[in-house]
Design an enzyme around this catalytic site. Structure first.
Site, PDB file in Angstrom:
ATOM      1  N   CYS A   1       0.833  -1.205   0.000  1.00 35.93           N
ATOM      2  CA  CYS A   1       0.000   0.000   0.000  1.00 35.93           C
ATOM      3  C   CYS A   1       0.862   1.248   0.000  1.00 35.93           C
ATOM      4  O   CYS A   1       2.058   1.226   0.302  1.00 35.93           O
ATOM      5  CB  CYS A   1      -0.968  -0.022   1.173  1.00 35.93           C
ATOM      6  SG  CYS A   1      -0.185   0.413   2.722  1.00 35.93           S
TER       7      CYS A   1
ATOM      8  N   HIS B   1       7.093  -5.739   8.070  1.00 34.53           N
ATOM      9  CA  HIS B   1       7.437  -7.121   8.415  1.00 34.53           C
ATOM     10  C   HIS B   1       7.920  -7.868   7.179  1.00 34.53           C
ATOM     11  O   HIS B   1       7.276  -8.775   6.698  1.00 34.53           O
ATOM     12  CB  HIS B   1       6.229  -7.824   9.022  1.00 34.53           C
ATOM     13  CG  HIS B   1       5.829  -7.244  10.334  1.00 34.53           C
ATOM     14  ND1 HIS B   1       6.542  -7.446  11.492  1.00 34.53           N
ATOM     15  CD2 HIS B   1       4.813  -6.410  10.683  1.00 34.53           C
ATOM     16  CE1 HIS B   1       5.983  -6.793  12.486  1.00 34.53           C
ATOM     17  NE2 HIS B   1       4.937  -6.152  12.025  1.00 34.53           N
TER      18      HIS B   1
ATOM     19  N   HIS C   1       2.074   3.929  10.940  1.00 34.01           N
ATOM     20  CA  HIS C   1       0.978   3.804  11.904  1.00 34.01           C
ATOM     21  C   HIS C   1       0.665   5.083  12.673  1.00 34.01           C
ATOM     22  O   HIS C   1      -0.402   5.197  13.250  1.00 34.01           O
ATOM     23  CB  HIS C   1       1.292   2.737  12.968  1.00 34.01           C
ATOM     24  CG  HIS C   1       1.703   1.424  12.414  1.00 34.01           C
ATOM     25  ND1 HIS C   1       3.017   1.093  12.182  1.00 34.01           N
ATOM     26  CD2 HIS C   1       0.963   0.354  12.049  1.00 34.01           C
ATOM     27  CE1 HIS C   1       3.067  -0.147  11.707  1.00 34.01           C
ATOM     28  NE2 HIS C   1       1.842  -0.614  11.602  1.00 34.01           N
TER      29      HIS C   1
ATOM     30  N   HIS D   1      -3.172  -2.183  18.770  1.00 35.00           N
ATOM     31  CA  HIS D   1      -2.444  -1.974  17.509  1.00 35.00           C
ATOM     32  C   HIS D   1      -1.878  -0.557  17.520  1.00 35.00           C
ATOM     33  O   HIS D   1      -2.553   0.377  17.938  1.00 35.00           O
ATOM     34  CB  HIS D   1      -3.411  -2.154  16.330  1.00 35.00           C
ATOM     35  CG  HIS D   1      -2.726  -2.109  14.999  1.00 35.00           C
ATOM     36  ND1 HIS D   1      -2.282  -0.935  14.436  1.00 35.00           N
ATOM     37  CD2 HIS D   1      -2.393  -3.093  14.132  1.00 35.00           C
ATOM     38  CE1 HIS D   1      -1.720  -1.210  13.270  1.00 35.00           C
ATOM     39  NE2 HIS D   1      -1.781  -2.516  13.065  1.00 35.00           N
TER      40      HIS D   1
ATOM     41  N   GLU E   1      -1.495   1.724  15.382  1.00 34.55           N
ATOM     42  CA  GLU E   1      -2.314   2.758  14.739  1.00 34.55           C
ATOM     43  C   GLU E   1      -3.467   3.170  15.654  1.00 34.55           C
ATOM     44  O   GLU E   1      -3.777   4.364  15.786  1.00 34.55           O
ATOM     45  CB  GLU E   1      -2.879   2.245  13.399  1.00 34.55           C
ATOM     46  CG  GLU E   1      -3.684   3.320  12.695  1.00 34.55           C
ATOM     47  CD  GLU E   1      -4.367   2.823  11.425  1.00 34.55           C
ATOM     48  OE1 GLU E   1      -3.800   1.981  10.712  1.00 34.55           O
ATOM     49  OE2 GLU E   1      -5.495   3.283  11.153  1.00 34.55           O
TER      50      GLU E   1
ATOM     51  N   CYS F   1      -8.795   2.225   4.235  1.00 27.85           N
ATOM     52  CA  CYS F   1      -8.157   2.657   2.995  1.00 27.85           C
ATOM     53  C   CYS F   1      -8.570   1.764   1.832  1.00 27.85           C
ATOM     54  O   CYS F   1      -9.121   0.686   1.992  1.00 27.85           O
ATOM     55  CB  CYS F   1      -6.666   2.849   3.167  1.00 27.85           C
ATOM     56  SG  CYS F   1      -5.702   1.462   2.721  1.00 27.85           S
TER      57      CYS F   1
ATOM     58  N   ASN G   1     -17.257 -10.654   3.129  1.00 27.13           N
ATOM     59  CA  ASN G   1     -16.718  -9.830   2.037  1.00 27.13           C
ATOM     60  C   ASN G   1     -16.888 -10.531   0.695  1.00 27.13           C
ATOM     61  O   ASN G   1     -17.104  -9.884  -0.323  1.00 27.13           O
ATOM     62  CB  ASN G   1     -15.274  -9.368   2.322  1.00 27.13           C
ATOM     63  CG  ASN G   1     -14.247 -10.431   2.020  1.00 27.13           C
ATOM     64  OD1 ASN G   1     -13.877 -10.642   0.873  1.00 27.13           O
ATOM     65  ND2 ASN G   1     -13.790 -11.131   3.047  1.00 27.13           N
TER      66      ASN G   1
ATOM     67  N   SER H   1      -9.974 -13.605   1.624  1.00 24.68           N
ATOM     68  CA  SER H   1      -9.306 -14.710   2.312  1.00 24.68           C
ATOM     69  C   SER H   1      -9.097 -15.926   1.408  1.00 24.68           C
ATOM     70  O   SER H   1      -8.838 -17.023   1.875  1.00 24.68           O
ATOM     71  CB  SER H   1     -10.125 -15.109   3.538  1.00 24.68           C
ATOM     72  OG  SER H   1     -11.468 -15.315   3.172  1.00 24.68           O
TER      73      SER H   1
END
Lengths: 284, 284
Positions: B13, B41, B74, B124, B126, B194, B224, B266
């Site tokens: 991204c 990562h 983040h 997290h 963020e 996003c 989804n 997924s």
């Protein structure tokens, strides 16, 4: 005899009660009155009102100065209200207060620059009234009836506002709001579904799961009754939507131990009672 | 053989790209730099950065005046930013612009008097940054990670504002927003997720209009994927939602010249490949 469970929150809602009471009062007080369209989707009540000389207005030409006309709970577009005022008639506004709130919220969304999505049935008098307020305030928007309708019509917009017809199905409302939220940058929602509707729907959900047969009473043209029947049928295929006791079919109740009964917002109590008595007879 | 079009997929991204580029630049320019936590990562990228003397900061004591520290995509709570500035270090802010927007929107919701629901993972980095901005602006709110969490924590409030962690699952976001909408009077949502998911949905919309048959691959319980199938079906009735290649029915492809394929978030690549191979076989 079968066990009959009548939903606590079946029948007349607050707004319908006000409109019916106002119509009866108008008939008694003025000896004659008109309503803009059938005051509720219930033939029996309409008959009672006709006996009081309260009738549905067929055309504006019918009206004479000084005549009484009652705006029913669904409300009307502002231009209709103005037309009636201009005719010099005695106007009784029995628009449901919850519907009036939708009008206000639509205007607020337009003022704040939102494109408006009205979650409701196209062509339903309440929705026509809401659309009238949208147009009058110079706003832009759409009416959506189901998810496919929403997906097909949804325009590319960054800022969207949502209101709902007061009697809308909560599940569709939730799904629609979720879908819109993920397709815009900013969303403002006024949850204008009235409590009576959601309480009634929740009760039908619980009841439908618990019984062998569900009877939903209310006008075949009543949107909120059709939705109750829809919700019930999704959870219990043995759901039947009727208007009056004489539509009950003994075959439906064969081997039924538990029978649930609910009714739409425009169904008077005495019709519910008649249906319950008839079920008792059938299952005796 | 039919023409099979498989929807494209996005890679790294925007925000991560900016952070990595800034870190490389910092290493080249200053000969040494720190990042607040691992910037990405990915072993290969971390190795490149280490070769440039750009490393994860272990504690503030490590920092000397004039050192360079990079805030990763983040973002951080405002008080951390102040602490770093007070230490007199050279601060490079690589907070993702989309994350910065979440900070702004949270502050706006607080100003407008909304109780804030942050849809995101507790703990997290963020979300910690977003919470920092909520607290600093004097607002009240909660972080919710899943529907149970939301239902359990959701307080009785009339006016609720929502933002999301930028990488949140759209499906949970939609469900959460729907639930909140039906439990409040007024809801304002900033969709701060996003683009990745919406890009996939947009692609399906284009593809569905262009082909004779659409195949959507993904778990039947995957929201989804179901959403992709729903979107596709609204535009192309010949849409089929499958989980695996062996569910493909040759009848669907009779006379089909153009076939579109997409998959939920997924679905692993090898399943998509299997489906494409099977369609080739069927239409050979």
């Amino acid at each position: 005899m079968a066990n009959i469970k009548v939903a606590k929150n079946a029948g007349f809602c607050f707004g319908v009660k006000i409109a019916v009471d106002s119509a009866i009062e108008a008939g008694e007080k003025y000896g004659r009155a008109y309503t803009n369209g059938p005051i509720i989707h219930n033939k029996q009540v309409v008959q009672i009102l006709e006996n009081l000389n309260v009738r549905e207005l067929q055309s504006y030409e019918q009206l004479q100065e000084g005549d009484t006309i009652l705006i029913r709970s669904h409300g009307v577009p502002p231009k209709i209200e103005r037309t009636l005022k201009d005719l010099g008639v005695n106007l009784i506004d029995a628009t449901c207060p919850f519907v009036k709130k939708v009008h206000e919220k639509v205007r607020q969304l337009v003022e704040e620059g939102y494109f408006v999505v009205i979650i409701g049935e196209k062509g339903h008098p309440e929705v026509i009234g809401i659309l009238g307020h949208l147009e009058e305030s110079g706003g832009k928007g759409i009416v959506v009836e189901n998810m496919e309708d929403l997906i097909r019509k949804f325009p590319k917009r960054n800022r969207v506002g949502v209101v709902a017809q007061t009697t809308q199905n909560e599940e569709f409302f939730e799904e629609a709001v979720g879908y819109i939220a993920s397709n815009v940058e900013e969303l403002k929602v006024f949850n204008t579904i009235c409590d009576a509707t959601s309480v009634r729907q929740e009760e039908v959900k619980r009841l439908a799961k618990d019984v062998d047969v569900m009877i939903i009473i209310g006008g075949k043209h009543s949107g909120n009754t059709r939705r109750l029947a829809q919700i019930s049928k999704a959870l219990n295929p043995n759901t039947y939507h009727i208007e009056k006791a004489d539509e009950l079919n003994p075959v439906w109740f064969k081997n039924a131990e538990n029978i649930g009964v609910s009714a739409g917002a425009s169904t008077p109590d005495w019709i519910i009672k008649e249906v319950v008595e008839k079920i008792k007879e059938i299952t005796a």
